[in-house]
Design a protein around this motif. Structure first.
Motif, PDB file in Angstrom:
ATOM      1  N   ARG A   1       0.828  -1.216   0.000  1.00  0.00           N
ATOM      2  CA  ARG A   1       0.000   0.000   0.000  1.00  0.00           C
ATOM      3  C   ARG A   1       0.861   1.264   0.000  1.00  0.00           C
ATOM      4  N   ALA A   2       2.101   1.148   0.465  1.00  0.00           N
ATOM      5  CA  ALA A   2       3.010   2.297   0.501  1.00  0.00           C
ATOM      6  C   ALA A   2       3.714   2.508  -0.839  1.00  0.00           C
ATOM      7  N   GLY A   3       3.516   1.584  -1.774  1.00  0.00           N
ATOM      8  CA  GLY A   3       4.185   1.690  -3.073  1.00  0.00           C
ATOM      9  C   GLY A   3       3.180   1.630  -4.210  1.00  0.00           C
ATOM     10  N   ALA A   4       3.449   0.777  -5.181  1.00  0.00           N
ATOM     11  CA  ALA A   4       2.636   0.677  -6.397  1.00  0.00           C
ATOM     12  C   ALA A   4       1.431  -0.257  -6.256  1.00  0.00           C
ATOM     13  N   GLY A   5       1.224  -0.797  -5.075  1.00  0.00           N
ATOM     14  CA  GLY A   5       0.063  -1.666  -4.843  1.00  0.00           C
ATOM     15  C   GLY A   5       0.085  -2.891  -5.735  1.00  0.00           C
ATOM     16  N   THR A   6      -1.052  -3.216  -6.340  1.00  0.00           N
ATOM     17  CA  THR A   6      -1.155  -4.421  -7.164  1.00  0.00           C
ATOM     18  C   THR A   6      -0.371  -4.296  -8.467  1.00  0.00           C
ATOM     19  N   LYS A   7       0.084  -3.100  -8.810  1.00  0.00           N
ATOM     20  CA  LYS A   7       0.885  -2.903 -10.021  1.00  0.00           C
ATOM     21  C   LYS A   7       2.375  -3.135  -9.783  1.00  0.00           C
ATOM     22  N   THR A   8       2.731  -3.488  -8.553  1.00  0.00           N
ATOM     23  CA  THR A   8       4.118  -3.755  -8.200  1.00  0.00           C
ATOM     24  C   THR A   8       4.685  -4.859  -9.088  1.00  0.00           C
ATOM     25  N   GLY A   9       5.847  -4.607  -9.667  1.00  0.00           N
ATOM     26  CA  GLY A   9       6.519  -5.621 -10.467  1.00  0.00           C
ATOM     27  C   GLY A   9       7.193  -6.644  -9.569  1.00  0.00           C
ATOM     28  N   LEU A  10       7.282  -7.863 -10.080  1.00  0.00           N
ATOM     29  CA  LEU A  10       7.893  -8.949  -9.322  1.00  0.00           C
ATOM     30  C   LEU A  10       9.171  -9.417  -9.998  1.00  0.00           C
ATOM     31  N   SER A  11      10.062 -10.007  -9.199  1.00  0.00           N
ATOM     32  CA  SER A  11      11.307 -10.580  -9.709  1.00  0.00           C
ATOM     33  C   SER A  11      11.459 -11.982  -9.149  1.00  0.00           C
ATOM     34  N   ASP A  12      12.224 -12.796  -9.844  1.00  0.00           N
ATOM     35  CA  ASP A  12      12.458 -14.160  -9.402  1.00  0.00           C
ATOM     36  C   ASP A  12      12.973 -14.177  -7.964  1.00  0.00           C
ATOM     37  N   GLY A  13      12.368 -15.035  -7.151  1.00  0.00           N
ATOM     38  CA  GLY A  13      12.793 -15.177  -5.766  1.00  0.00           C
ATOM     39  C   GLY A  13      12.094 -14.255  -4.785  1.00  0.00           C
TER      40      GLY A  13
END
Length: 95
Positions: free
Chosen positions: A69-81
């Motif tokens: 909630r303090a960042g990009a929410g559900t649009k947060t990008g993910l990385s391996d691991g």
């Protein structure tokens, strides 16, 4: 890429275990990963999402220990691991 989900309380109960690892495309977002996690585990979606498909306000979602909630929410990008933690708020007790 592989993402690890850590589930607590009622979400863990619905999943049947505390930790789940899932594979996603390299461009997956947190929202896509959460939806796939909920779709793969019966009973999780109503615990995590409200009627509009948004994360319930009483559910804490952390991406690598940071509240989304303090960042990009559900649009947060993910990385391996990466790790996604799902922890519903807990209330109750007596005085």
């Amino acid at each position: 890429m592989r993402i690890e989900f850590e589930a607590y309380a009622t979400i863990r109960d619905a999943v049947g275990q505390g930790t789940v690892r899932m594979e996603f495309p390299e461009d997956a977002t947190l929202g896509e990963a959460l939806r796939a996690f909920a779709d793969d585990h019966d009973g999780v979606a109503p615990l995590v999402f409200d009627g509009d498909g948004e994360i319930r306000p009483n559910v804490n979602v952390l991406h690598n220990d940071e509240n989304v909630r303090a960042g990009a929410g559900t649009k947060t990008g993910l990385s391996d691991g990466d790790t996604v933690t799902l922890a519903p708020g807990i209330a109750g007790g007596s005085v």
